[in-house]
Design a protein around this motif. Structure first.
Motif, mmCIF file in Angstrom:
data_model
loop_
_atom_site.group_PDB
_atom_site.id
_atom_site.type_symbol
_atom_site.label_atom_id
_atom_site.label_comp_id
_atom_site.label_asym_id
_atom_site.label_seq_id
_atom_site.Cartn_x
_atom_site.Cartn_y
_atom_site.Cartn_z
ATOM 1 N N SER A 107 1.993 -13.165 30.785
ATOM 2 C CA SER A 107 3.242 -13.714 30.263
ATOM 3 C C SER A 107 4.434 -12.948 30.828
ATOM 4 O O SER A 107 4.550 -11.734 30.612
ATOM 5 N N ASP A 109 7.363 -13.368 29.735
ATOM 6 C CA ASP A 109 8.233 -13.103 28.590
ATOM 7 C C ASP A 109 7.848 -11.817 27.865
ATOM 8 O O ASP A 109 8.687 -10.965 27.611
ATOM 9 N N SER A 110 6.569 -11.671 27.531
ATOM 10 C CA SER A 110 6.128 -10.484 26.789
ATOM 11 C C SER A 110 5.686 -9.353 27.711
ATOM 12 O O SER A 110 5.434 -8.247 27.243
ATOM 13 N N ARG A 112 2.844 -8.983 29.241
ATOM 14 C CA ARG A 112 1.486 -8.544 28.908
ATOM 15 C C ARG A 112 0.500 -9.662 29.210
ATOM 16 O O ARG A 112 0.856 -10.831 29.322
ATOM 17 N N ASN A 114 -2.465 -12.166 28.206
ATOM 18 C CA ASN A 114 -3.013 -12.910 27.082
ATOM 19 C C ASN A 114 -4.369 -13.417 27.547
ATOM 20 O O ASN A 114 -4.452 -14.194 28.497
ATOM 21 N N ASN A 131 -4.541 -8.906 23.966
ATOM 22 C CA ASN A 131 -3.306 -8.684 24.723
ATOM 23 C C ASN A 131 -3.307 -7.281 25.282
ATOM 24 O O ASN A 131 -3.849 -6.368 24.673
ATOM 25 N N ASN A 133 -2.304 -4.632 29.099
ATOM 26 C CA ASN A 133 -1.781 -4.405 30.445
ATOM 27 C C ASN A 133 -2.692 -3.485 31.233
ATOM 28 O O ASN A 133 -3.621 -2.894 30.688
#
Length: 194
Positions: A107, A109-110, A112, A114, A131, A133
């Protein structure tokens, strides 16, 4: 004559259509790239999994109800780029008949990963999601909230480590919220084939 013109127009349209499809789907799996390719328009983090793409022969071991380790199970772990090189999918095929897989999307946006998990052992109307990284030391670490059997708050943590072109290792473990208490419940060790 009209039939020949119609045939030639249809042939030209088909060739143009196939050529356009090739250009728009050029990162999908093909004879030349059986596991797809990374799409440069995708987040660069998709390359976190580049060493895992392909097929690996693995051994999977879980804890038994008495908390001792069970005998290892042979497993094949397949990885590929999907969605025209903008996501990663993996699939496990285990000797004991238990199979599973994940769809992995990063993502923007986050910032990270998913990871949506599914299994042949049970069909769920809602897929569990982890979730996380890639860490600075090269590990891919993913979390999902999960309390311990005694109610202690924590996470089920999945970690890929020792990642190289030759293979990789994976561990699933329960950790408390401070990650000082760590209890491994599942381990996998893999050697790459492709």
């Amino acid at each position: 004559m009209k039939t020949i013109v119609t045939f030639l127009v249809t042939l030209a349209f088909t060739i143009c259509s196939l050529s356009a499809q090739e250009k728009t789907m050029k990162y999908e799996a093909s004879k030349k790239h059986p596991f797809g390719q990374y799409n440069p328009e995708a987040p660069k983090q998709l390359q976190d999994y580049k060493e895992l793409i392909g097929i690996a022969k693995c051994e999977s071991v879980n804890r038994k109800p008495d908390q001792s380790w069970a005998k290892p199970i042979k497993m094949t772990w397949k990885w590929k780029y999907i969605m025209n090189g903008k996501a990663v999918q993996d699939e496990t095929l285990k000797e004991d008949g238990g199979h599973s897989g994940s769809i992995r999307q990063f993502s923007k946006d986050s910032l990270r990963w998913n990871v949506h998990y599914y299994s042949s052992r049970g069909v769920s109307s809602t897929l569990p999601v982890w979730n996380g990284n890639k860490s600075k030391d090269g590990k891919i670490v993913l979390y999902r909230k999960q309390n311990a059997p005694n109610g202690t708050e924590g996470f089920y943590r999945l970690t890929f480590y020792d990642i190289s072109k030759e293979g990789y290792k994976w561990v699933g473990e329960w950790v408390d919220t401070t990650e000082k208490i760590v209890f491994p419940t599942w381990k996998i060790s893999c050697i790459k084939e492709d």
